[in-house]
Design a protein around this motif. Sequence first.
Motif, PDB file in Angstrom:
ATOM      1  N   LEU A   1      -3.859  -4.380  13.611  1.00  0.00           N
ATOM      2  CA  LEU A   1      -2.603  -3.688  13.915  1.00  0.00           C
ATOM      3  C   LEU A   1      -2.483  -2.315  13.256  1.00  0.00           C
ATOM      4  CD1 LEU A   1       0.038  -6.582  13.684  1.00  0.00           C
ATOM      5  CD2 LEU A   1      -1.293  -5.813  15.651  1.00  0.00           C
ATOM      6  N   TRP A   2      -3.100  -2.147  12.106  1.00  0.00           N
ATOM      7  CA  TRP A   2      -3.027  -0.880  11.374  1.00  0.00           C
ATOM      8  C   TRP A   2      -4.438  -0.433  10.975  1.00  0.00           C
ATOM      9  CZ3 TRP A   2       0.307  -5.002  10.020  1.00  0.00           C
ATOM     10  CH2 TRP A   2       1.670  -4.802  10.321  1.00  0.00           C
ATOM     11  N   PRO A   3      -5.331  -0.226  11.918  1.00  0.00           N
ATOM     12  CA  PRO A   3      -6.718   0.104  11.574  1.00  0.00           C
ATOM     13  C   PRO A   3      -6.851   1.372  10.739  1.00  0.00           C
ATOM     14  CG  PRO A   3      -6.289   0.540  13.903  1.00  0.00           C
ATOM     15  CD  PRO A   3      -5.118  -0.242  13.384  1.00  0.00           C
ATOM     16  N   GLN A   4      -5.893   2.287  10.867  1.00  0.00           N
ATOM     17  CA  GLN A   4      -5.948   3.530  10.105  1.00  0.00           C
ATOM     18  C   GLN A   4      -5.801   3.298   8.609  1.00  0.00           C
ATOM     19  OE1 GLN A   4      -3.475   2.490  11.991  1.00  0.00           O
ATOM     20  NE2 GLN A   4      -1.488   2.950  11.066  1.00  0.00           N
ATOM     21  N   ARG A   5      -5.352   2.097   8.212  1.00  0.00           N
ATOM     22  CA  ARG A   5      -5.189   1.776   6.792  1.00  0.00           C
ATOM     23  C   ARG A   5      -6.433   1.141   6.188  1.00  0.00           C
ATOM     24  NH1 ARG A   5       0.326   2.309   5.697  1.00  0.00           N
ATOM     25  NH2 ARG A   5      -0.473   2.747   3.591  1.00  0.00           N
ATOM     26  N   CYS A   6      -7.445   0.896   7.005  1.00  0.00           N
ATOM     27  CA  CYS A   6      -8.637   0.161   6.556  1.00  0.00           C
ATOM     28  C   CYS A   6      -9.877   1.045   6.596  1.00  0.00           C
ATOM     29  CB  CYS A   6      -8.888  -1.059   7.437  1.00  0.00           C
ATOM     30  SG  CYS A   6      -7.521  -2.215   7.519  1.00  0.00           S
ATOM     31  N   LYS A   7     -10.491   1.279   5.452  1.00  0.00           N
ATOM     32  CA  LYS A   7     -11.806   1.939   5.431  1.00  0.00           C
ATOM     33  C   LYS A   7     -12.871   0.964   5.905  1.00  0.00           C
ATOM     34  CE  LYS A   7     -14.633   4.963   2.544  1.00  0.00           C
ATOM     35  NZ  LYS A   7     -15.973   4.390   2.715  1.00  0.00           N
ATOM     36  N   ALA A   8     -12.726  -0.287   5.520  1.00  0.00           N
ATOM     37  CA  ALA A   8     -13.626  -1.368   5.922  1.00  0.00           C
ATOM     38  C   ALA A   8     -12.982  -2.661   5.471  1.00  0.00           C
ATOM     39  CB  ALA A   8     -15.007  -1.209   5.287  1.00  0.00           C
ATOM     40  N   ILE A   9     -13.489  -3.806   5.989  1.00  0.00           N
ATOM     41  CA  ILE A   9     -12.952  -5.103   5.572  1.00  0.00           C
ATOM     42  C   ILE A   9     -14.074  -6.091   5.298  1.00  0.00           C
ATOM     43  CG2 ILE A   9     -10.837  -4.752   6.909  1.00  0.00           C
ATOM     44  CD1 ILE A   9     -11.902  -6.970   8.835  1.00  0.00           C
TER      45      ILE A   9
ATOM     46  N   MET B   1       0.829  -1.203   0.000  1.00  0.00           N
ATOM     47  CA  MET B   1       0.000   0.000   0.000  1.00  0.00           C
ATOM     48  C   MET B   1       0.863   1.252   0.000  1.00  0.00           C
ATOM     49  SD  MET B   1      -2.994  -1.186   2.674  1.00  0.00           S
ATOM     50  CE  MET B   1      -3.899   0.376   2.597  1.00  0.00           C
ATOM     51  N   ASP B   2       1.937   1.226   0.787  1.00  0.00           N
ATOM     52  CA  ASP B   2       2.850   2.369   0.820  1.00  0.00           C
ATOM     53  C   ASP B   2       3.469   2.616  -0.559  1.00  0.00           C
ATOM     54  OD1 ASP B   2       2.371   2.735   3.518  1.00  0.00           O
ATOM     55  OD2 ASP B   2       4.210   1.724   4.170  1.00  0.00           O
ATOM     56  N   ALA B   3       3.874   1.545  -1.208  1.00  0.00           N
ATOM     57  CA  ALA B   3       4.516   1.677  -2.518  1.00  0.00           C
ATOM     58  C   ALA B   3       3.561   2.270  -3.552  1.00  0.00           C
ATOM     59  CB  ALA B   3       5.041   0.319  -2.986  1.00  0.00           C
ATOM     60  N   LEU B   4       2.276   1.954  -3.425  1.00  0.00           N
ATOM     61  CA  LEU B   4       1.260   2.470  -4.344  1.00  0.00           C
ATOM     62  C   LEU B   4       0.685   3.806  -3.874  1.00  0.00           C
ATOM     63  CD1 LEU B   4      -0.698  -0.799  -5.213  1.00  0.00           C
ATOM     64  CD2 LEU B   4       0.909   0.433  -6.671  1.00  0.00           C
ATOM     65  N   HIS B   5       1.185   4.317  -2.749  1.00  0.00           N
ATOM     66  CA  HIS B   5       0.718   5.584  -2.177  1.00  0.00           C
ATOM     67  C   HIS B   5      -0.781   5.528  -1.850  1.00  0.00           C
ATOM     68  CE1 HIS B   5       4.621   7.213  -3.222  1.00  0.00           C
ATOM     69  NE2 HIS B   5       4.443   6.831  -4.476  1.00  0.00           N
ATOM     70  N   ILE B   6      -1.204   4.384  -1.300  1.00  0.00           N
ATOM     71  CA  ILE B   6      -2.588   4.209  -0.850  1.00  0.00           C
ATOM     72  C   ILE B   6      -2.600   4.283   0.664  1.00  0.00           C
ATOM     73  CG2 ILE B   6      -4.526   2.602  -0.706  1.00  0.00           C
ATOM     74  CD1 ILE B   6      -3.635   1.488  -3.421  1.00  0.00           C
ATOM     75  N   ASP B   7      -3.178   5.342   1.187  1.00  0.00           N
ATOM     76  CA  ASP B   7      -3.221   5.517   2.637  1.00  0.00           C
ATOM     77  C   ASP B   7      -4.258   4.617   3.295  1.00  0.00           C
ATOM     78  OD1 ASP B   7      -1.232   7.469   2.660  1.00  0.00           O
ATOM     79  OD2 ASP B   7      -2.681   9.076   2.298  1.00  0.00           O
ATOM     80  N   LYS B   8      -5.395   4.439   2.618  1.00  0.00           N
ATOM     81  CA  LYS B   8      -6.494   3.688   3.222  1.00  0.00           C
ATOM     82  C   LYS B   8      -7.249   2.978   2.110  1.00  0.00           C
ATOM     83  CE  LYS B   8      -8.705   5.327   6.755  1.00  0.00           C
ATOM     84  NZ  LYS B   8      -9.619   6.073   7.685  1.00  0.00           N
TER      85      LYS B   8
END
Length: 349
Positions: free
Chosen positions: A169-177, A143-150
Amino acid sequence: MDISRRLFGGALAAGAASLAAASLSACATDSTTASVTSTAATPGLRAGSGASTALGPIKQIDAGVLNVGYAEFGPSTGQPVILLHGWPYDAYSYADVGPLLAAAGYRVIVPFLRGYGTTTFLSAQTVRTGQQSAIARDIVDFMDALHIDKAILGGFDWGARTVDIIAALWPQRCKAIVAVSGYLVTQQAAQQQPLSPEAELGWWYQYYFATERGRLGYSRNRHDFNKLIWQRASPLWNFDDATYDRSAAAFDNPDHVDIVIHNYRWRLSLAPGEPQYDAYEQQLATGPAITVPAITIASDFDGAAKDGKPYRAKFTGRYEHRVLDGIGHNVPQEAPHPFAQAIIDADHL
């Protein structure tokens, strides 16, 4: 129900939450409620399965310790959706889901996990670990490499476990699952506890992989071995040889055997993890709750855990649970429309 479904279902029911039975009972309370939708087995449930037989051009990007191969569908400006496969599957599990979500305006990204397809390690010196937090870290780096924050994250099998871990562990990266089979975070201490004899029989391949004979057998026979797993995990899915062979090509990855064998040995504490992931594993050992909006999906593969009750209390945010009767383990490929709809609905929880 034939013996294959019962054996796989019983095993998954015991292992779905990767927690001791007592802990599961303590977590499941009536104070947390959720919408539960059950979809009866109908011919229409599999509508669209096999409609797409291509992933389009496979792109490559350096991310963390990997050069990741991935397919992409839809507009680059759309809401990002990252979909993760499991073992023994690959990105083709989303060959039908990708176009469905793209048509709805989503940017859909489907990477090959480490050890699959065109995903390779950047260094020959990197240990080929298959432990859960390493795979999750791979996707965060991706996600970091693709510049996707969430993004909206969805997956099944290893993919669902990875989605759960990132959400924990990284909830800030998830809009939903969207997680097939619910809460799959592995806790090694719980894995040491024996299951019922029928459930243990369902895990036959893990015990096989614990031996050097199993490693050699999987290396020599991975095409037929994984086809057997497909058949047993999805006994009502009449996939053809062409469908299987498209995915089987991903198992020729030079790191595939090492990753798979380590994954299952690590779960049973028969192989060490890598020190750089220790902090993550320590957090996961506590069975952290998932706070982001979530939809869980159960299928025939989930056996006694089909109703989602064993892991309900692990999801503390907005939540729905859905049951797909008559569908096996590879939910997105067997029932692409219900899976795609779950992604869309999770986006709006």
